[in-house]
Design an enzyme around this catalytic site. Structure first.
Site: not given
Ligand code: ADP
Ligand code: NG1
Ligand code: MG
Length: 476
Positions: A60-61, A63, A159, A161-162, A206, A249-250
């Site tokens: 984790e963290h 890549d 977390g 990776s949606s 991801d 939300n990252k």
């Molecule tokens: P994750 O860890 O799930 O990647 P992120 O914070 O990186 O979380 O991003 C998630 C964002 O992706 C959500 O706030 C939303 O804007 C978008 N997202 C995720 N799932 C969907 C979906 N089913 N439909 C539309 N947008 C989505």
């Molecule tokens: P999530 O939590 O799925 O948004 C993020 C980074 C990865 C990696 C992990 C920590 C993006 C798209 N994804 O994942 O590259 O650094 O955190 O291991 O930035």
């Molecule tokens: Mg993400």
């Protein structure tokens, strides 16, 4: 695991994303999506893309520091129904009504992503993917416009990776609609760059696993050049995901990019101390390679070269023999104020130790000489040590996550860690196959006892998972 550079796995990664017929289970979901598409646009979709989420088992963290990670694709996914639009607009509708309808002209994609009057709205992730794809599609192939209906079941901001599933789906469908063809590896690289337009400086894990993922095995993902090698998981192990009911939300905070910056500055400070050209060092792996040391030796280097107290920008600039202004330019620190401090020692220690844990995890997984029970115990220890490091050195956990980790251990897991970027989200636990259903039931009971927050359902909070196939295109 095969490290044969000309072998089966590398050949497969040069393959294109498969075009498949949906099975019965997927067909049912596609029918709902088709109905939504038709009622919005009055036409039939011409094809579908399916891109899975992922769970990172360990690594984790690291890549974005250049080190290998070990994720697997999961069952939950983003599905998109697609057709070419006759005009030059992109139209996006979502089955989930919390994601509002969006429409813009194809030529305004970049402007809409940059629009500072709104945060990282859902459609911006889609537009990032379209932008990334348009950068590589020959001009004469660019589609006039796009009609899309989206439906996802990956818990968002958790977390799993949606975000990358959505960005990668948009890249894939834009490439496919343009009748352009690219390898899975190329699509993964384009998607990783494309997602950075949202503002997070991700490392590429991801997007790599969502394209390269295979049913039945986890994958060791290495970078520069990007490659994936199958990792056979022990037959008696099951990986269970549980949600902490805290979301993050990252792209809406600087937490993630601050960690990327701290790692970069740590690498540059070590390089300078050891008389290497620090301006050419961007990642912790770069300085390791320049010093010709092992990751274990780098742990000692960090311990002697860096101090515990947080560094100020002034102190770092002075040590590097530069000005704050130049440092901001070279080390991509524009979003941080002069008052920002940086924990270089703690972050670098986590990265080098975590990189070593990934190598051990993969070799133990595939080691035939170790008894199955002992194997699971060792893998569990590596996962738990990873979590302790993320909590203490990387400071990216969350009280809900830590208490869920404790609950999962008390329910019989052999090791547990947060998965993904953290600051909330999910944990992943390694559990013996014959104890899985008991583990899931007891953990649900424990979670239920502590309370279910609005918007969550107890039934969805704990689920076992297994390695799934990566992205695919579907026609009906
Ligand atoms: P994750 O860890 O799930 O990647 P992120 O914070 O990186 O979380 O991003 C998630 C964002 O992706 C959500 O706030 C939303 O804007 C978008 N997202 C995720 N799932 C969907 C979906 N089913 N439909 C539309 N947008 C989505
Ligand atoms: P999530 O939590 O799925 O948004 C993020 C980074 C990865 C990696 C992990 C920590 C993006 C798209 N994804 O994942 O590259 O650094 O955190 O291991 O930035
Ligand atoms: Mg993400």
């Amino acid at each position: 695991m095969s490290h044969d550079t000309n072998g089966k796995y590398n050949m497969e990664q040069e393959e294109q994303v498969p075009i498949l017929q949906p099975d019965e289970k997927l067909f049912k979901r596609l029918n709902i999506l088709i109905e939504h598409f038709r009622s919005t646009y009055n036409v039939k979709p011409s094809f579908f893309v399916r891109v899975p989420g992922r769970v990172n088992l360990i690594g984790e963290h690291i890549d974005y520091c250049g080190y290998a990670v070990c994720p697997m694709a999961i069952e939950q996914d983003i599905l998109v129904a697609v057709a070419v639009s006759k005009d030059s607009d992109i139209r996006l509708t979502n089955v989930d009504s919390k994601y509002k309808y969006f429409q813009c002209n194809m030529k305004d994609v970049s402007v809409c992503i940059r629009d500072a009057s709104s945060g990282p709205d859902w459609y911006k992730y889609f537009l990032c993917g379209v932008k990334g794809a348009l950068e590589v599609i020959p001009e004469e192939c660019v589609p006039s416009g796009i009609l899309a209906a989206i439906w996802g079941n990956i818990p968002p901001n958790s977390g799993l990776s949606s975000s990358s599933a959505l960005v990668s789906a948009a890249v894939l469908l834009t490439i496919h609609i343009s009748q352009h063809q690219l390898s899975k590896r190329r699509l993964a690289t384009i998607s990783a760059s494309a997602e950075r337009y949202i503002g997070t400086q991700g490392g590429g894990m991801d997007q790599a696993i969502v394209f390269l993922g295979k049913a039945g095995s986890a994958m060791l993902i290495e970078f520069n050049p990007l490659r994936g090698t199958d990792v056979t998981l022990p037959e008696t192990a099951v990986f269970v995901i549980a949600h902490s009911q805290a979301c993050h939300n990252k792209a809406s905070t600087t937490d993630y990019n601050l960690r990327v910056a701290e790692c970069r500055l740590a690498a540059q400070m070590i390089a300078r101390k050891r008389n290497k050209p620090w301006e050419r060092v961007q990642r912790l792996i770069d300085v390791q390679e320049r010093l010709g040391m092992t990751v274990d030796e780098m742990v000692s280097v960090v311990t002697t070269d860096l101090h515990e107290e947080p560094y100020t920008l002034n102190e770092i600039s002075k040590n590097l023999g530069t000005t704050n202004e130049k440092l901001r330019e070279i080390s991509l620190l524009r979003s941080f104020s002069d008052a920002q401090t940086f924990k270089l020692k703690q972050r670098a220690l986590h990265v080098y130790q975590e990189a070593a844990r990934v190598v051990k995890f993969c070799s133990i997984s595939e080691e035939n000489a170790i008894m199955e029970d002992e194997k699971l115990r060792q893998l569990g220890n590596l996962m738990s040590n990873s979590h302790i490091s993320l909590r203490k050195l990387y400071e990216c956990s969350h009280p809900n996550v830590d208490s869920l980790v404790d609950k999962a251990m008390a329910c019989g897991a052999l090791g547990v860690r947060l998965t993904g970027a953290g600051w909330g989200g999910c944990i992943v636990a390694i559990v013996t196959k014959d104890k899985v259903s008991q583990f899931v039931d007891t953990l649900k009971k424990e979670i239920g006892r502590s309370g279910i927050k609005d918007g969550f359902k107890l039934g969805d909070l704990v689920f076992p998972t297994e390695p799934n196939q990566g992205a695919a295109i579907y026609i009906t």
